[in-house]
Design an enzyme around this catalytic site. Structure first.
Site, short mmCIF file in Angstrom:
data_model
loop_
_atom_site.label_atom_id
_atom_site.label_comp_id
_atom_site.label_asym_id
_atom_site.label_seq_id
_atom_site.Cartn_x
_atom_site.Cartn_y
_atom_site.Cartn_z
N TYR A 1 32.53 -90.12 -48.78
CA TYR A 1 33.81 -89.75 -49.38
C TYR A 1 34.83 -90.89 -49.37
CZ TYR A 1 35.22 -88.04 -44.63
OH TYR A 1 35.50 -87.89 -43.29
N GLU A 2 35.90 -90.65 -50.17
CA GLU A 2 36.93 -91.66 -50.46
C GLU A 2 36.33 -92.89 -51.15
OE1 GLU A 2 39.62 -90.42 -50.32
OE2 GLU A 2 39.41 -88.86 -48.82
N GLY A 3 35.35 -92.66 -52.00
CA GLY A 3 34.66 -93.77 -52.67
C GLY A 3 33.46 -94.16 -51.84
#
Length: 579
Positions: free
Chosen positions: A437-439
């Site tokens: 997550y978050e890229g």
């Protein structure tokens, strides 16, 4: 699974790698004096160990549950969060005009490190709120700031980030959620929000009075792709002019995901505007939502890297405790054939030292990154650029380390590590989301070899490798690794195609991360040798030497992979690859 705060090592990293004393010489961060810093680090460590840590196991076993549209948490979570708010930990680095303490981001990182080491899933709640505060502080109109920030800063309300949709994944430009201007009535000037978002961390719960959702959506006739995205603030409950809460907004949690780990963190599917009555307010300029959201995402990416540090510390502590207590076999070659604790066996000792060295290295990188971010806030443009280069390093490598260390923790436990009752497996299960997550970490590496590689005409990244090489001239392996990183960066900028850069992005990201972490550990060791943190004199020498002698040379071995190009990736066409 007890948790002992790593207070001494944290303070060392905050002083040496973040340079907190230099930050405190500025007017903005003048309150961050040594006594204040020590009080915060020790205080939040004690709070995390006493309030968050005891809930970690029950949170994993019972998890969050959706009942009639309401997300319920295990017993004890509401009380622990209320105490967290009461003690003011949420407000450490938030702006003073909205009730925050205005301290450096570095200290906010420490709060999250301790809370997350104690209970990673629970810590996601304040982590996302910190990002929402950051986005509204930098991009929200004054009216929105006055309306939402005081209660977000205190922790009375929590915040979320709503990007992903089922059909879009990481391609945010493909989102379909809509925002229709309201031209008449009491909500004139606001927008009707409609759409569905997935993977919304802590999107629904009852631990706070209101949840403030930051939602990406498209205005009518907006340009296609990421250039046509706007950001909106959508509260769970409407907020009246006097600040009190009004009726429920048209937003609901449809379901929560059944996940591999972080079971106490409700990962929600959120639906906006089922009854065409979901009201949102624009944050920043129209069609500039992605820029505003990236303020929140960059903050979150550093904090996700922090999660790698957190899970590494917890897994290392548990493995050390187990290895000390578990007695099995005599020491190889010993005349005494009595069984010994497994911590005495060479391969177990190797694993434990590796866990410790990687944990301390990722922590050093975390606080070095945080210190650069703080200098950027003070107006140091070079430090701001350095912080941008470091962000994908701590996010990607930090979370990779979290998985490796958690996996080693299971290995130290042997068969008992694969048995859920010991709790070692929870750390690995919890850690596995962080590289996603978050890229994803692949996206972080791609960012490094595209935008960050060209930042300041390449000087931001090359300058980092040159500084490492200068400071590590008497450490052959680290000096060589810094030189390799510089050579690869030059090749990527001048000779490599985009496909070649992307094909080598992940190994290059690892190499540069290890070089930077090794450099920061070297700075710690020199500080300890000069009398700093005398309590760490023996252990720091051992862990840093292990990192420089074992982990740095491993990273140098990635050079061939980083420069191998993309051709071999496409020797098989897609049909052949699929068999």
């Amino acid at each position: 699974m007890t948790y002992t705060p790593a207070t001494q090592d944290q303070l060392l990293a905050i002083r040496v790698n973040a340079g907190i004393e230099e930050l405190a010489r500025s007017e903005k961060f003048a309150a961050a004096e040594p006594d204040m810093v020590e009080a915060i680090v020790e205080g939040v460590g004690q709070f995390a160990a006493g309030e968050f840590a005891p809930l970690n196991r029950v949170g994993d076993l019972e998890g969050a549950k959706l009942e009639n549209g309401v997300v319920r948490l295990p017993e004890g979570y509401a009380e622990a969060y209320a105490e967290y708010v009461e003690q003011g930990w949420n407000a450490i680095a938030s702006p003073e005009e909205f009730g925050g303490q205005g301290l450096p981001f570095t200290l906010a990182c420490n709060v999250l490190e301790n809370l997350g080491t104690a209970n990673m899933a629970f810590n996601l709640l304040p982590m996302l709120s910190v990002g929402a505060i950051e986005a509204l502080e930098h991009h929200g109109a004054e009216e929105l700031q006055q309306k939402y920030l005081p209660d977000l800063v205190s922790g009375k309300w929590s915040g979320t980030m709503n990007l992903t949709e089922p059909q879009a994944g990481s391609d945010v430009g493909a989102l379909r959620a809509t925002a229709t201007p309201i031209t008449e009535g009491e909500h004139a000037g606001k927008f009707l929000i409609k759409g569905q978002k997935i993977y919304i961390t802590w999107g629904e719960h009852e631990l706070v009075e209101n949840i403030i959702h930051l939602v990406l959506a498209r205005l009518p006739d907006a340009p296609e792709g990421s250039r046509g995205i706007s950001l909106f603030v959508v509260p769970k409950y409407h907020v009246k002019p006097d600040g009190s809460l009004g009726a429920r907004n048209d937003v609901r949690c449809v379901s929560i995901e059944h996940k591999l780990g972080i079971n106490a963190s409700p990962t929600c599917v959120m639906s906006y505007g089922d009854n065409d009555e979901c009201i949102g307010e624009l944050v920043g300029a129209e069609n500039r939502g992605l820029a505003a959201m990236f303020t929140m995402m960059n903050n979150a990416r550093i904090n996700v890297g922090n999660q790698g540090v957190q899970i590494s510390e917890r897994a290392t502590q548990q493995a050390l405790d187990y290895a000390k207590e578990r007695v099995q076999s005599a020491r190889a070659g010993s005349a005494d054939k009595s069984p010994v604790s497994i911590i005495e066996h060479p391969d177990v000792r190797r694993m434990l030292l590796r866990m410790k060295a990687l944990t301390e290295g990722s922590r050093a990188l975390l606080y070095y990154t945080a210190g650069q971010v703080d200098r950027g806030v003070l107006g140091d443009e070079a430090a701001k650029a350095r912080g941008e280069v470091l962000t994908p390093l701590i996010k990607a490598w930090g979370t990779d380390i979290g998985i490796e260390v958690a996996s080693l923790g299971i290995q130290v436990h042997g068969g008992m590590g694969f048995v859920e009752e010991t709790g070692a497996a929870q750390h690995w299960r919890d850690s596995r989301i962080a590289p996603i997550y978050e890229g994803t970490n692949g996206i972080q590496a791609a960012d490094l070899v595209t935008r960050k590689l060209g930042l300041d005409n390449g000087e931001a990244l090359i300058g980092l490798t040159e500084e490492i090489a200068r400071d590590a001239a008497d450490e052959p392996a680290l000096f060589a690794l810094a030189g390799d990183c510089a050579a690869i960066a030059k090749w990527m900028r001048e000779d490599a195609s985009l496909d070649d850069r992307l094909a080598g992005s992940v190994p290059f990201c690892t190499m540069l991360s290890v070089a930077t972490a090794g450099w920061q550990l070297l700075r710690q060791l020199r500080a300890v040798e000069s009398g700093e943190a005398p309590g760490l004199a023996k252990t720091k020498t051992a862990s840093v030497c292990f990192f420089l002698d074992r982990i740095v040379p491993e990273a140098s071995g990635l050079k061939a992979s980083a420069t191998g190009g993309a051709e071999t990736l496409y020797e098989l066409d897609t049909a052949s690859l699929l068999g």
